[in-house]
Design a protein around this motif. Structure first.
Motif, PDB file in Angstrom:
ATOM      1  N   VAL A 173      24.473 -24.101 -23.405  1.00  0.00           N
ATOM      2  CA  VAL A 173      25.851 -24.336 -23.813  1.00  0.00           C
ATOM      3  C   VAL A 173      26.304 -23.114 -24.608  1.00  0.00           C
ATOM      4  O   VAL A 173      25.728 -22.783 -25.640  1.00  0.00           O
ATOM      5  CB  VAL A 173      25.975 -25.640 -24.637  1.00  0.00           C
ATOM      6  N   PRO A 174      27.324 -22.375 -24.127  1.00  0.00           N
ATOM      7  CA  PRO A 174      27.801 -21.184 -24.844  1.00  0.00           C
ATOM      8  C   PRO A 174      28.444 -21.574 -26.179  1.00  0.00           C
ATOM      9  O   PRO A 174      29.168 -22.572 -26.264  1.00  0.00           O
ATOM     10  CB  PRO A 174      28.831 -20.571 -23.887  1.00  0.00           C
ATOM     11  N   ILE A 175      28.185 -20.768 -27.209  1.00  0.00           N
ATOM     12  CA  ILE A 175      28.695 -21.017 -28.556  1.00  0.00           C
ATOM     13  C   ILE A 175      29.405 -19.755 -29.042  1.00  0.00           C
ATOM     14  O   ILE A 175      28.875 -18.645 -28.900  1.00  0.00           O
ATOM     15  CB  ILE A 175      27.554 -21.381 -29.529  1.00  0.00           C
ATOM     16  N   MET A 176      30.591 -19.904 -29.605  1.00  0.00           N
ATOM     17  CA  MET A 176      31.298 -18.772 -30.189  1.00  0.00           C
ATOM     18  C   MET A 176      30.613 -18.364 -31.495  1.00  0.00           C
ATOM     19  O   MET A 176      30.307 -19.216 -32.329  1.00  0.00           O
ATOM     20  CB  MET A 176      32.745 -19.145 -30.468  1.00  0.00           C
ATOM     21  N   ALA A 177      30.399 -17.054 -31.643  1.00  0.00           N
ATOM     22  CA  ALA A 177      29.762 -16.547 -32.859  1.00  0.00           C
ATOM     23  C   ALA A 177      30.214 -15.116 -33.094  1.00  0.00           C
ATOM     24  O   ALA A 177      29.825 -14.200 -32.364  1.00  0.00           O
ATOM     25  CB  ALA A 177      28.238 -16.618 -32.758  1.00  0.00           C
ATOM     26  N   LYS A 178      31.067 -14.905 -34.106  1.00  0.00           N
ATOM     27  CA  LYS A 178      31.511 -13.578 -34.535  1.00  0.00           C
ATOM     28  C   LYS A 178      32.060 -12.751 -33.365  1.00  0.00           C
ATOM     29  O   LYS A 178      31.592 -11.653 -33.077  1.00  0.00           O
ATOM     30  CB  LYS A 178      30.363 -12.830 -35.217  1.00  0.00           C
ATOM     31  N   GLY A 179      33.033 -13.304 -32.697  1.00  0.00           N
ATOM     32  CA  GLY A 179      33.719 -12.572 -31.644  1.00  0.00           C
ATOM     33  C   GLY A 179      32.987 -12.507 -30.323  1.00  0.00           C
ATOM     34  O   GLY A 179      33.442 -11.828 -29.405  1.00  0.00           O
ATOM     35  N   LYS A 180      31.875 -13.166 -30.182  1.00  0.00           N
ATOM     36  CA  LYS A 180      31.134 -13.182 -28.925  1.00  0.00           C
ATOM     37  C   LYS A 180      30.550 -14.577 -28.724  1.00  0.00           C
ATOM     38  O   LYS A 180      30.688 -15.453 -29.586  1.00  0.00           O
ATOM     39  CB  LYS A 180      30.018 -12.146 -28.931  1.00  0.00           C
ATOM     40  N   THR A 181      29.964 -14.787 -27.597  1.00  0.00           N
ATOM     41  CA  THR A 181      29.328 -16.080 -27.335  1.00  0.00           C
ATOM     42  C   THR A 181      27.817 -15.901 -27.288  1.00  0.00           C
ATOM     43  O   THR A 181      27.315 -14.907 -26.755  1.00  0.00           O
ATOM     44  CB  THR A 181      29.804 -16.678 -25.998  1.00  0.00           C
ATOM     45  N   ILE A 182      27.129 -16.863 -27.863  1.00  0.00           N
ATOM     46  CA  ILE A 182      25.670 -16.899 -27.778  1.00  0.00           C
ATOM     47  C   ILE A 182      25.292 -18.140 -26.970  1.00  0.00           C
ATOM     48  O   ILE A 182      26.111 -19.033 -26.755  1.00  0.00           O
ATOM     49  CB  ILE A 182      25.015 -16.943 -29.167  1.00  0.00           C
ATOM     50  N   THR A 183      24.076 -18.185 -26.513  1.00  0.00           N
ATOM     51  CA  THR A 183      23.628 -19.286 -25.660  1.00  0.00           C
ATOM     52  C   THR A 183      22.859 -20.298 -26.491  1.00  0.00           C
ATOM     53  O   THR A 183      21.726 -20.054 -26.897  1.00  0.00           O
ATOM     54  CB  THR A 183      22.743 -18.764 -24.517  1.00  0.00           C
ATOM     55  N   GLY A 184      23.516 -21.420 -26.791  1.00  0.00           N
ATOM     56  CA  GLY A 184      22.841 -22.513 -27.462  1.00  0.00           C
ATOM     57  C   GLY A 184      22.225 -23.455 -26.441  1.00  0.00           C
ATOM     58  O   GLY A 184      22.268 -23.219 -25.228  1.00  0.00           O
ATOM     59  N   ARG A 185      21.643 -24.550 -26.911  1.00  0.00           N
ATOM     60  CA  ARG A 185      21.006 -25.515 -26.007  1.00  0.00           C
ATOM     61  C   ARG A 185      21.415 -26.928 -26.402  1.00  0.00           C
ATOM     62  O   ARG A 185      21.603 -27.235 -27.586  1.00  0.00           O
ATOM     63  CB  ARG A 185      19.476 -25.422 -26.067  1.00  0.00           C
ATOM     64  N   LEU A 186      21.559 -27.767 -25.399  1.00  0.00           N
ATOM     65  CA  LEU A 186      21.700 -29.204 -25.607  1.00  0.00           C
ATOM     66  C   LEU A 186      20.494 -29.876 -24.979  1.00  0.00           C
ATOM     67  O   LEU A 186      20.193 -29.671 -23.797  1.00  0.00           O
ATOM     68  CB  LEU A 186      22.995 -29.725 -24.979  1.00  0.00           C
ATOM     69  N   TRP A 187      19.778 -30.666 -25.774  1.00  0.00           N
ATOM     70  CA  TRP A 187      18.576 -31.365 -25.322  1.00  0.00           C
ATOM     71  C   TRP A 187      18.919 -32.835 -25.151  1.00  0.00           C
ATOM     72  O   TRP A 187      19.683 -33.410 -25.935  1.00  0.00           O
ATOM     73  CB  TRP A 187      17.451 -31.234 -26.359  1.00  0.00           C
ATOM     74  N   ASP A 188      18.359 -33.462 -24.153  1.00  0.00           N
ATOM     75  CA  ASP A 188      18.545 -34.903 -24.005  1.00  0.00           C
ATOM     76  C   ASP A 188      17.203 -35.582 -23.765  1.00  0.00           C
ATOM     77  O   ASP A 188      16.301 -35.033 -23.136  1.00  0.00           O
ATOM     78  CB  ASP A 188      19.529 -35.226 -22.873  1.00  0.00           C
ATOM     79  N   TYR A 189      17.086 -36.787 -24.305  1.00  0.00           N
ATOM     80  CA  TYR A 189      15.900 -37.630 -24.121  1.00  0.00           C
ATOM     81  C   TYR A 189      16.395 -38.998 -23.659  1.00  0.00           C
ATOM     82  O   TYR A 189      17.208 -39.637 -24.329  1.00  0.00           O
ATOM     83  CB  TYR A 189      15.106 -37.747 -25.428  1.00  0.00           C
ATOM     84  N   VAL A 190      15.922 -39.406 -22.508  1.00  0.00           N
ATOM     85  CA  VAL A 190      16.429 -40.611 -21.845  1.00  0.00           C
ATOM     86  C   VAL A 190      15.373 -41.702 -21.853  1.00  0.00           C
ATOM     87  O   VAL A 190      14.210 -41.455 -21.515  1.00  0.00           O
ATOM     88  CB  VAL A 190      16.852 -40.294 -20.390  1.00  0.00           C
ATOM     89  N   ARG A 191      15.808 -42.883 -22.232  1.00  0.00           N
ATOM     90  CA  ARG A 191      14.965 -44.082 -22.100  1.00  0.00           C
ATOM     91  C   ARG A 191      15.519 -44.902 -20.934  1.00  0.00           C
ATOM     92  O   ARG A 191      16.646 -45.393 -20.991  1.00  0.00           O
ATOM     93  CB  ARG A 191      14.991 -44.918 -23.377  1.00  0.00           C
ATOM     94  N   ASP A 192      14.747 -45.040 -19.888  1.00  0.00           N
ATOM     95  CA  ASP A 192      15.185 -45.787 -18.715  1.00  0.00           C
ATOM     96  C   ASP A 192      13.972 -46.497 -18.116  1.00  0.00           C
ATOM     97  O   ASP A 192      13.159 -45.894 -17.425  1.00  0.00           O
ATOM     98  CB  ASP A 192      15.828 -44.848 -17.685  1.00  0.00           C
ATOM     99  N   ASP A 193      13.852 -47.778 -18.409  1.00  0.00           N
ATOM    100  CA  ASP A 193      12.716 -48.581 -17.947  1.00  0.00           C
ATOM    101  C   ASP A 193      13.015 -49.328 -16.650  1.00  0.00           C
ATOM    102  O   ASP A 193      12.178 -50.113 -16.185  1.00  0.00           O
ATOM    103  CB  ASP A 193      12.308 -49.597 -19.028  1.00  0.00           C
ATOM    104  N   ARG A 194      14.187 -49.122 -16.071  1.00  0.00           N
ATOM    105  CA  ARG A 194      14.552 -49.867 -14.863  1.00  0.00           C
ATOM    106  C   ARG A 194      13.669 -49.552 -13.667  1.00  0.00           C
ATOM    107  O   ARG A 194      13.412 -50.453 -12.845  1.00  0.00           O
ATOM    108  CB  ARG A 194      16.020 -49.597 -14.523  1.00  0.00           C
ATOM    109  N   PRO A 195      13.156 -48.302 -13.495  1.00  0.00           N
ATOM    110  CA  PRO A 195      12.283 -48.055 -12.334  1.00  0.00           C
ATOM    111  C   PRO A 195      11.038 -48.930 -12.295  1.00  0.00           C
ATOM    112  O   PRO A 195      10.527 -49.228 -11.213  1.00  0.00           O
ATOM    113  CB  PRO A 195      11.917 -46.574 -12.486  1.00  0.00           C
ATOM    114  N   PHE A 196      10.503 -49.353 -13.461  1.00  0.00           N
ATOM    115  CA  PHE A 196       9.326 -50.224 -13.443  1.00  0.00           C
ATOM    116  C   PHE A 196       9.670 -51.637 -13.920  1.00  0.00           C
ATOM    117  O   PHE A 196       8.825 -52.370 -14.430  1.00  0.00           O
ATOM    118  CB  PHE A 196       8.167 -49.643 -14.257  1.00  0.00           C
TER     119      PHE A 196
END
Length: 554
Positions: free
Chosen positions: A273-296
């Motif tokens: 996820v690009p982030i504005m920082a001092k006149g430029k963009t840096i590359t940040g991260r978005l992490w996700d953790y999913v709980r999904d018990d429906r397959p079993f």
């Protein structure tokens, strides 16, 4: 000099006969021209309908492949979006040519009209309100003039219409009263607003938050729309409401986080996820953790929690999962390695490999259709390796078994896997080692094979635990909202903006996982959260909220 002889006869009757013959020929020419025009219009309509059908079938094939084999990075998302846009234009062209052919066929009697096979329109939803407009019936019979008419029945034609968004200002009046005995002044408390001394209602705030993070509409575009509807609001004013709304919803976010991290098995992934920082963009991260018990066949509701970080260092997932232990399904990112340490406290985390990632590496080397497309465009096509094609087929056999046991209990899944999948995994391991010995260690095929062999324990985890899935697609599906949104909002304005995005994505994506309308849920939660007892805050979670709505409707 001799006068020129006129080719026309001088007799009036002969001239009339000549004119009639000319008019008859002209009529025949016009009829032939109309026939040719109708045939041409029919051909255009047939061609447009055929192109639209081909595009529709291509889109269906792409979606079916995605369901069967899983997502293949963001490139598949872009291809599907392009096919959707192409299908829209082709369907519009087909409808336009269809009307042109109908108009052309009406001018002639010897050309049959081409009828395009149109999709069957589904009936309008029953929950939509109906406005009944009765066309006045005649007072007398048009044929004989008699007024003795009796009703036989009626035909109803339904037309879908939309009411433009209506704005209103709610005035909450709080009367003041003075006591004549003690001269004390009393007045009811002011209504709750998410922003102190605020002005925005819960439905408006829910729309603002959902349109920004659920429909990927930046605030400046929303402000332009509001202005065109006669409600001018500045972007800074709207941004204040977003910040206050996310802060008010933090208790719900924390409950979703606690529910997600209470699972014994999680899917994990991250994206840029690009982030504005001092006149430029840096590359940040978005992490996700999913709980999904429906397959079993699990009964616990699904949920997802997002986190933001400025970079992709391994200490971020270690901090996210510091108090958690269980089975983690993720890709081969090196930052997870310390989580898999045997002596880790408070407990070990077991790695489960993602067969979708492993298959993708082979699929790229066995993309027959991609090579054919490049060759047809005159581009340099990649080599299609038979070994990669055979590896894809072997992995597809495992996915076929999984589709048959999806939703069954862990014990049932484990029995089928031991009986059907375990022999295939033994055969696959021997085959991969044999192929690795035949090729150069620097070859792309060797890298794809080593990706599996070096993590063979993680890839065989599903043979010992029926809860483990074959792929990490659950995390990728929940994370799909971020690359979709990047096309609209391009970047987050700051690190705080990335953290707010993580909160909003957690709320909206969890609601979607539980088949809850995020807008309606957010509006109701924002209206109730101020007076709701904190001991019963879990009633506002999407799955509990949905159950209450269903019970209320019943």
């Amino acid at each position: 000099m001799e006068a020129a002889v006129s080719p026309l006869p001088d007799d009036a009757e002969a001239l009339k006969a000549l004119l009639a013959t000319a008019l008859q020929k002209l009529d025949q020419v016009e009829q032939r021209a109309a026939s040719v025009e109708a045939e041409l219009a029919n051909a255009r309509a047939r061609e447009s309908a055929t192109q639209a059908l081909i595009s529709h079938l291509k889109l269906q094939i792409a979606k079916l492949r995605r369901e069967q084999f899983g997502a293949s990075a963001e490139r598949t998302e872009r291809l599907l979006a392009q096919l959707e846009l192409q299908l829209e234009d082709l369907e519009a062209d087909a409808a336009e040519d269809d009307l042109s052919a109908e108009a052309a066929a009406a001018k002639t009697t010897n050309i049959a009209l081409f009828e395009r096979r149109k999709p069957v329109r589904k009936p309008f939803p029953e929950n939509l309100p109906r406005e009944r407009i009765v066309v006045p019936a005649p007072c007398s019979c048009p044929a004989c003039g008699s007024d003795r008419l009796s009703k036989l029945g009626e035909d109803v034609t339904e037309t879908l219409e939309v009411i433009p968004r209506a704005w209103k200002v709610i005035q909450t009046v709080r009367e003041k009263f003075a006591c004549r005995d003690c001269e004390k002044i009393t007045q009811p408390p002011a209504p709750f607003h998410v922003t102190p001394r605020g002005w925005a209602g819960p439905s408006f705030l829910a729309m603002l938050l959902f349109d920004k993070y659920g429909q990927h509409q930046p605030l400046h575009r929303q402000a332009e729309r509001f202005t065109s509807e006669g409600v001018p609001l500045s972007v800074s004013t709207l941004a204040d409401q977003i910040g206050a709304t996310c802060l008010a919803l933090m208790p719900i976010y924390q409950l979703i986080e606690a529910h997600t991290l209470a699972a014994e098995r999680l899917h994990g992934d991250d994206t840029t996820v690009p982030i504005m920082a001092k006149g430029k963009t840096i590359t940040g991260r978005l992490w996700d953790y999913v709980r999904d018990d429906r397959p079993f066949g699990g009964n616990d509701p699904p949920s997802v929690v997002f986190y933001y970080s400025r970079d992709r260092r391994g200490d971020h997932p270690r901090r996210h999962l510091a108090a958690w232990s269980g089975i983690l399904q993720a890709d081969a990112y090196g930052g997870y390695n310390e989580l898999y340490a045997p002596n880790r406290q408070p407990g070990p985390i077991l790695e489960a490999g993602c067969f979708a990632h492993a298959r993708r590496k082979f699929f790229e080397l066995a993309d027959v259709e991609g090579a054919a497309r490049k060759k047809s465009r005159g581009e340099k096509a990649g080599i299609v390796y038979p070994i990669a094609l055979e590896a894809v087929q072997k992995l597809d056999a495992l996915f076929a078994i999984e589709r048959g046991i999806n939703g069954k209990s862990p014990a049932e899944r484990l029995v089928v896997r031991q009986e059907l999948s375990a022999p295939l995994m033994v055969e696959l391991n021997e085959w991969l080692k044999a192929q690795l010995a035949r090729i150069s260690r620097n070859h792309d095929l060797a890298k794809a094979i080593n990706y599996m062999l070096r993590r063979w324990g993680a890839f065989t985890r599903f043979l010992d635990d029926g809860r483990v899935c074959l792929s990490n697609n659950a995390a990728e599906r929940s994370l799909r909202c971020v690359p979709l949104g990047r096309k609209s909002w391009l970047f987050c304005g700051s690190d705080r903006g990335g953290q707010r995005a993580a909160v909003a994505f957690s709320l909206i994506q969890t609601a979607r996982l539980n088949n809850v309308d995020p807008h309606a849920w957010l509006a109701d939660v924002l209206a109730r959260i101020a007076d709701h007892p904190i001991s019963r805050l879990d009633e506002l979670l999407p799955w509990n909220w949905r159950a209450a709505q269903v019970a209320l409707a019943a």
